[in-house]
Design a protein around this motif. Structure first.
Motif, short mmCIF file in Angstrom:
data_model
loop_
_atom_site.label_atom_id
_atom_site.label_comp_id
_atom_site.label_asym_id
_atom_site.label_seq_id
_atom_site.Cartn_x
_atom_site.Cartn_y
_atom_site.Cartn_z
N LYS A 189 0.81 -1.22 0.00
CA LYS A 189 0.00 0.00 0.00
C LYS A 189 0.84 1.27 0.00
O LYS A 189 0.48 2.26 -0.63
N PHE A 190 1.96 1.26 0.74
CA PHE A 190 2.79 2.47 0.90
C PHE A 190 4.25 2.15 0.56
O PHE A 190 4.77 1.11 0.95
N HIS A 191 4.90 3.09 -0.11
CA HIS A 191 6.33 2.97 -0.38
C HIS A 191 6.97 4.33 -0.14
O HIS A 191 6.56 5.33 -0.75
N TYR A 192 7.92 4.38 0.76
CA TYR A 192 8.62 5.62 1.09
C TYR A 192 10.11 5.46 0.83
O TYR A 192 10.66 4.35 0.92
N LEU A 193 10.76 6.57 0.54
CA LEU A 193 12.21 6.61 0.39
C LEU A 193 12.79 7.47 1.50
O LEU A 193 12.35 8.59 1.73
N GLY A 194 13.78 6.92 2.21
CA GLY A 194 14.52 7.67 3.22
C GLY A 194 15.97 7.73 2.81
O GLY A 194 16.67 6.73 2.88
N GLY A 195 16.41 8.87 2.34
CA GLY A 195 17.79 8.96 1.87
C GLY A 195 18.23 10.39 1.63
O GLY A 195 19.07 10.65 0.76
N ARG A 196 17.69 11.31 2.41
CA ARG A 196 18.05 12.71 2.20
C ARG A 196 19.51 12.97 2.55
O ARG A 196 20.05 14.04 2.26
N PHE A 197 20.16 12.02 3.17
CA PHE A 197 21.57 12.15 3.52
C PHE A 197 22.49 11.84 2.34
O PHE A 197 23.70 12.07 2.41
N VAL A 198 21.96 11.29 1.25
CA VAL A 198 22.80 10.94 0.10
C VAL A 198 23.23 12.21 -0.63
O VAL A 198 22.38 12.98 -1.09
N PRO A 199 24.53 12.47 -0.74
CA PRO A 199 25.00 13.69 -1.40
C PRO A 199 24.60 13.73 -2.87
O PRO A 199 24.53 12.69 -3.55
N ARG A 200 24.35 14.93 -3.35
CA ARG A 200 23.94 15.10 -4.74
C ARG A 200 24.99 14.56 -5.71
O ARG A 200 24.66 13.97 -6.74
N THR A 201 26.25 14.76 -5.36
CA THR A 201 27.32 14.28 -6.25
C THR A 201 27.33 12.76 -6.36
O THR A 201 27.68 12.20 -7.40
N LEU A 202 26.92 12.07 -5.29
CA LEU A 202 26.85 10.61 -5.33
C LEU A 202 25.66 10.17 -6.18
O LEU A 202 25.76 9.20 -6.94
N GLU A 203 24.56 10.88 -6.08
CA GLU A 203 23.41 10.60 -6.94
C GLU A 203 23.81 10.73 -8.41
O GLU A 203 23.45 9.90 -9.25
N GLN A 204 24.57 11.78 -8.72
CA GLN A 204 24.98 12.01 -10.11
C GLN A 204 25.95 10.92 -10.58
O GLN A 204 25.87 10.47 -11.73
N LYS A 205 26.85 10.50 -9.71
CA LYS A 205 27.82 9.48 -10.09
C LYS A 205 27.14 8.17 -10.48
O LYS A 205 27.55 7.49 -11.42
N PHE A 206 26.06 7.83 -9.76
CA PHE A 206 25.33 6.59 -10.04
C PHE A 206 24.14 6.83 -10.97
O PHE A 206 23.34 5.93 -11.19
N LEU A 253 6.82 7.36 -2.47
CA LEU A 253 6.97 6.90 -3.83
C LEU A 253 5.67 6.24 -4.28
O LEU A 253 4.90 5.75 -3.46
N LYS A 254 5.45 6.19 -5.56
CA LYS A 254 4.27 5.51 -6.07
C LYS A 254 4.52 4.01 -6.07
O LYS A 254 5.61 3.54 -6.38
N THR A 255 3.51 3.26 -5.71
CA THR A 255 3.60 1.80 -5.71
C THR A 255 2.91 1.27 -6.96
O THR A 255 2.22 2.01 -7.68
N GLN A 256 3.11 0.00 -7.23
CA GLN A 256 2.40 -0.63 -8.34
C GLN A 256 0.90 -0.47 -8.16
O GLN A 256 0.16 -0.22 -9.10
N LYS A 257 0.46 -0.57 -6.91
CA LYS A 257 -0.97 -0.49 -6.62
C LYS A 257 -1.50 0.91 -6.91
O LYS A 257 -2.55 1.08 -7.53
N SER A 258 -0.76 1.95 -6.48
CA SER A 258 -1.24 3.32 -6.70
C SER A 258 -1.21 3.67 -8.18
O SER A 258 -2.06 4.40 -8.67
N THR A 259 -0.23 3.15 -8.92
CA THR A 259 -0.15 3.39 -10.36
C THR A 259 -1.35 2.77 -11.07
O THR A 259 -1.95 3.37 -11.96
#
Length: 281
Positions: free
Chosen positions: A232-249, A265-271
């Motif tokens: 029913k619910f999907h959340y992301l917890g990762g505000r600590f991830v640096p922007r430069t690391l997001e860009q690298k990956f 985040l949207k789940t398969q069910k909500s979509t």
């Protein structure tokens, strides 16, 4: 001569403030582009956080555990719980996810819930998790000495279960102590909230033999198995991830709202719920 108050005058055209706000607003995130990472990518991201970005294990456990507690509280407010003033069961495994679970339990206690912890096997990060256990004990969190063998004992006593047994490093099948635990949890009829990866699943694939949680809290970035999450619910917890690391990956992740440490985040069910009705009704 009277002093002129600048506040009495407006030099802005009518409606311009609203227009500027609309122009500065970020475009809505396209969830069809959301990134899902492999087990190997998750491991490499974790290594870089520890080395290149000088985080330590305790920091990462704390950030992940706090995010997990916040997401759980958003989905299941304590004031809406019916059993024993917010009683919940937090199941912690022997690795990294177990440490996250201990932190999550502590914060849920501070949020007004009544967590009970099941932590049967000492972590391979023993010194760190000993400290996390002592912090829980200092808040009078009870620890179960054994796991209930009947599912009805769990659902009669608790409002939900936090599953922090196994994380992205786990490879099926479940063995030893935890095999019976997961079999019992599969039968409970109260919500299960899984941290990062539902226990019994691999990081890259779902498993019918694993748990089927109602809430999934992905940490840092969703793992590939989350594509198959049907809860029913999907959340992301990762505000600590640096922007430069997001860009690298080359990660495509949604922005976090306001000062929140989690984003839904949207789940398969909500979509599926958003798809137009083919009947035209």
């Amino acid at each position: 001569m009277d002093r002129i108050s600048v506040n009495r005058f407006s030099f802005r055209r009518k409606g311009s403030h609203k227009k500027n706000k609309e122009e500065n607003a970020e475009p809505e995130f396209n969830f069809s582009t959301l990134s899902y990472i492999s087990q190997d990518e998750a491991e490499k991201m974790n290594e870089e956080l520890l080395s290149e970005y000088a985080f330590n294990e305790v920091q990462l456990l704390e950030l992940a555990g706090y995010s997990s507690a916040v997401a759980t509280a958003k989905c299941y407010p304590v004031e809406k719980m019916t059993r024993d003033n917010g009683a919940i069961l937090v199941c912690c495994g022997p690795g990294y996810n177990g440490g996250v679970g201990l932190v999550c339990a502590r914060h849920l206690k501070l949020f007004g819930y009544r967590p009970t912890v099941f932590y049967p096997v000492k972590s391979n990060m023993a010194s760190i998790c000993d400290s996390l256990s002592r912090q829980c004990e200092s808040l009078d969190l009870p620890f179960l000495s054994y796991f209930p063998s009947e599912s009805h004992l769990i659902q009669d006593s608790y409002n939900l279960v936090v599953d922090a047994l196994f994380g992205f490093r786990f490879k099926p099948p479940v063995k030893d102590t935890f095999a019976s635990v997961i079999e019992t949890l599969k039968k409970v009829e109260i919500p299960i909230c899984s941290v990062d990866v539902p226990s019994g699943w691999g990081a890259e694939s779902a498993s019918p033999d694993g748990l089927q949680p109602e809430l999934l809290i992905s940490i840092a970035a969703p793992k590939r198995c989350a594509k198959l999450f049907q809860g029913k619910f999907h959340y992301l917890g990762g505000r600590f991830v640096p922007r430069t690391l997001e860009q690298k990956f080359d990660l495509k992740l949604p922005p976090y709202p306001g000062t929140d440490c989690v984003v839904e985040l949207k789940t398969q069910k909500s979509t599926e719920d958003e798809k137009p009705d083919d009947t035209g009704e």
